[in-house]
Write an enzyme that holds these catalytic residues in place. Structure first.
Site, PDB file in Angstrom:
ATOM      1  CB  THR A  87     -15.717 116.650  20.943  1.00  0.00           C
ATOM      2  OG1 THR A  87     -15.997 115.677  19.935  1.00  0.00           O
ATOM      3  CG2 THR A  87     -16.928 116.806  21.845  1.00  0.00           C
ATOM      4  CE  LYS A 162     -18.965 113.863  19.908  1.00  0.00           C
ATOM      5  NZ  LYS A 162     -18.622 112.644  19.227  1.00  0.00           N
ATOM      6  CE  LYS A 237     -13.143 116.703  24.501  1.00  0.00           C
ATOM      7  NZ  LYS A 237     -12.363 116.710  23.278  1.00  0.00           N
TER       8      LYS A 237
HETATM    9  P1  NAD Z   1      -5.598 112.653  19.672  1.00  0.00           P
HETATM   10  O1  NAD Z   1      -5.062 113.074  20.994  1.00  0.00           O
HETATM   11  O2  NAD Z   1      -5.203 111.340  19.097  1.00  0.00           O
HETATM   12  O3  NAD Z   1      -5.258 113.792  18.568  1.00  0.00           O
HETATM   13  C1  NAD Z   1      -5.135 115.158  18.833  1.00  0.00           C
HETATM   14  C2  NAD Z   1      -3.888 115.645  18.102  1.00  0.00           C
HETATM   15  O4  NAD Z   1      -3.785 117.063  18.267  1.00  0.00           O
HETATM   16  C3  NAD Z   1      -2.591 115.044  18.652  1.00  0.00           C
HETATM   17  O5  NAD Z   1      -1.895 114.385  17.611  1.00  0.00           O
HETATM   18  C4  NAD Z   1      -1.817 116.256  19.187  1.00  0.00           C
HETATM   19  O6  NAD Z   1      -0.410 116.139  19.018  1.00  0.00           O
HETATM   20  C5  NAD Z   1      -2.404 117.367  18.331  1.00  0.00           C
HETATM   21  N1  NAD Z   1      -2.232 118.696  18.905  1.00  0.00           N
HETATM   22  C6  NAD Z   1      -2.408 119.090  20.203  1.00  0.00           C
HETATM   23  N2  NAD Z   1      -2.155 120.422  20.314  1.00  0.00           N
HETATM   24  C7  NAD Z   1      -1.820 120.858  19.081  1.00  0.00           C
HETATM   25  C8  NAD Z   1      -1.464 122.140  18.556  1.00  0.00           C
HETATM   26  N3  NAD Z   1      -1.411 123.216  19.333  1.00  0.00           N
HETATM   27  N4  NAD Z   1      -1.179 122.215  17.231  1.00  0.00           N
HETATM   28  C9  NAD Z   1      -1.223 121.113  16.442  1.00  0.00           C
HETATM   29  N5  NAD Z   1      -1.555 119.884  16.870  1.00  0.00           N
HETATM   30  C10 NAD Z   1      -1.848 119.764  18.180  1.00  0.00           C
HETATM   31  O7  NAD Z   1      -7.199 112.768  19.804  1.00  0.00           O
HETATM   32  P2  NAD Z   1      -8.301 112.156  18.820  1.00  0.00           P
HETATM   33  O8  NAD Z   1      -8.792 110.869  19.357  1.00  0.00           O
HETATM   34  O9  NAD Z   1      -7.806 112.258  17.422  1.00  0.00           O
HETATM   35  O10 NAD Z   1      -9.497 113.202  19.058  1.00  0.00           O
HETATM   36  C11 NAD Z   1      -9.484 114.483  18.468  1.00  0.00           C
HETATM   37  C12 NAD Z   1     -10.817 115.141  18.741  1.00  0.00           C
HETATM   38  O11 NAD Z   1     -11.867 114.336  18.220  1.00  0.00           O
HETATM   39  C13 NAD Z   1     -11.137 115.340  20.227  1.00  0.00           C
HETATM   40  O12 NAD Z   1     -11.758 116.592  20.408  1.00  0.00           O
HETATM   41  C14 NAD Z   1     -12.069 114.184  20.539  1.00  0.00           C
HETATM   42  O13 NAD Z   1     -12.950 114.474  21.609  1.00  0.00           O
HETATM   43  C15 NAD Z   1     -12.823 114.058  19.223  1.00  0.00           C
HETATM   44  N6  NAD Z   1     -13.394 112.725  18.968  1.00  0.00           N
HETATM   45  C16 NAD Z   1     -12.645 111.604  19.178  1.00  0.00           C
HETATM   46  C17 NAD Z   1     -13.208 110.357  18.911  1.00  0.00           C
HETATM   47  C18 NAD Z   1     -12.418 109.088  19.129  1.00  0.00           C
HETATM   48  O14 NAD Z   1     -13.019 108.015  19.122  1.00  0.00           O
HETATM   49  N7  NAD Z   1     -11.103 109.154  19.291  1.00  0.00           N
HETATM   50  C19 NAD Z   1     -14.523 110.270  18.446  1.00  0.00           C
HETATM   51  C20 NAD Z   1     -15.244 111.432  18.204  1.00  0.00           C
HETATM   52  C21 NAD Z   1     -14.665 112.668  18.478  1.00  0.00           C
END
Ligand code: NAD
Length: 290
Positions: A87, A162, A237
């Site tokens: 997102t 979204k 967010k």
């Molecule tokens: P998270 O923080 O668990 O995962 C993000 C991952 O990205 C981490 O493991 C981090 O180490 C990695 N990362 C950061 N910078 C990086 C880079 N330069 N190269 C490689 N890896 C890198 O977050 P999440 O909960 O998995 O969410 C991910 C996305 O999904 C976000 O944009 C969030 O808004 C969206 N989202 C989350 C949910 C939820 O319920 N968690 C629901 C819908 C959408």
């Protein structure tokens, strides 16, 4: 297919595992998270994408997406697709799609709803923005990771869908919580309130499917001490992204603006961080008017 997966956190980890379990060859990269079952680790993002037909990203925000895109585009095979499921702001989604086109690549923004549970179960909903050609290539992967994919339009349309959806969700959750807190003070039983509203014109997903009152309606985070679920800071967010987008196109969104402000107060000045976004109900319970 040969797939690269960058960003293997709470969402990306189980999504990548499901793609690998379906028989695709998945190479992964994350700066911190461990490799999920079936995913072969690469030492860099550029290394992961080398032979991939589709590169899926699941990253925290638009700035990181832009940085990762700049790193991987020169290493990707011409005609390959970048499918960003994070997102992020609409502007970043469109900027990345423009750069992909200049590099002879396809791009699609495909944020998801369904949360960590949906990612693990393979029941996410994808909202996609990009060309028909890119959507057709990635569709079989959407079918593995999710139960529904809507092609919303050109680049950025997925992110637009979204944030509009989540702006409605934030606003209706706040409205549902403040109505329960008012009902309490009026001496109206919560179960009776649910029985009426869930079958009347005040019904919504927040009331009917994710009721913020413990012990009322279907099981929800309210029945689990408001442990997320969907954390208040993630709602903040998304509401901020909606207001950033609204400012960019001069749209008047007073309810979204107020919802963003309330979640900001809740997360940054009160005890909302780490709580489910429906914990607005105990917040209102404790407050007086004015
Ligand atoms: P998270 O923080 O668990 O995962 C993000 C991952 O990205 C981490 O493991 C981090 O180490 C990695 N990362 C950061 N910078 C990086 C880079 N330069 N190269 C490689 N890896 C890198 O977050 P999440 O909960 O998995 O969410 C991910 C996305 O999904 C976000 O944009 C969030 O808004 C969206 N989202 C989350 C949910 C939820 O319920 N968690 C629901 C819908 C959408």
């Amino acid at each position: 297919m040969k797939i690269a997966f960058i960003g293997l956190g709470n969402m990306g980890g189980p999504m990548a595992r499901n793609v690998a379990a379906a028989g695709h060859q998945v190479t992964g990269f994350d700066t911190h998270a461990p490799m999920p079952d079936g995913v072969v680790g690469a030492i860099s993002a550029a290394g992961a994408v080398k032979e991939a037909e589709v590169v899926i990203t699941m990253l925290p925000n638009g700035a990181i997406l832009r940085a990762v895109a700049a790193e991987v585009f020169p290493a990707m095979t011409r005609g390959a697709v970048l499918c960003d499921c994070s997102t992020v702001d609409v502007e970043s989604a469109r900027a990345v799609a423009d750069q992909a086109a200049k590099a002879g690549l396809l791009a699609i923004d495909a944020p998801v709803s369904g949360g960590v549970g949906g990612a693990a179960a393979g029941t996410l909903t994808f909202m996609a923005g990009g060309t028909d050609q890119a959507f057709a290539i990635v569709s079989p992967l959407f079918d593995i990771m999710g139960q529904k994919a809507v092609h919303c339009g050109t680049s950025g349309a997925g992110q637009a869908a979204k944030i509009c959806n989540n702006m409605i969700l934030g606003v209706t959750m706040i409205a549902t919580c403040e109505a329960f807190a008012l009902a309490d003070k009026l001496g109206l039983d919560r179960q009776k309130m649910f029985d009426v509203v869930s079958t009347s014109s005040g019904y919504s997903w927040s009331m009917n499917a994710y009721c913020p009152a413990p012990g009322v309606g279907p099981k929800s985070p309210a029945d689990n001490g408001y442990k997320p679920g969907f954390a208040a800071e993630l709602m903040l967010k998304d509401l901020r992204l909606s207001q950033q987008a609204a400012a960019g196109v001069d749209a008047d969104t007073p309810m979204g603006q107020l919802a963003a402000l309330l979640y900001e107060t809740f997360v940054e000045e009160e005890d909302g961080r780490g709580m489910d976004f429906s914990a607005m109900l105990p917040r209102f319970e404790k407050r007086q008017r004015g």
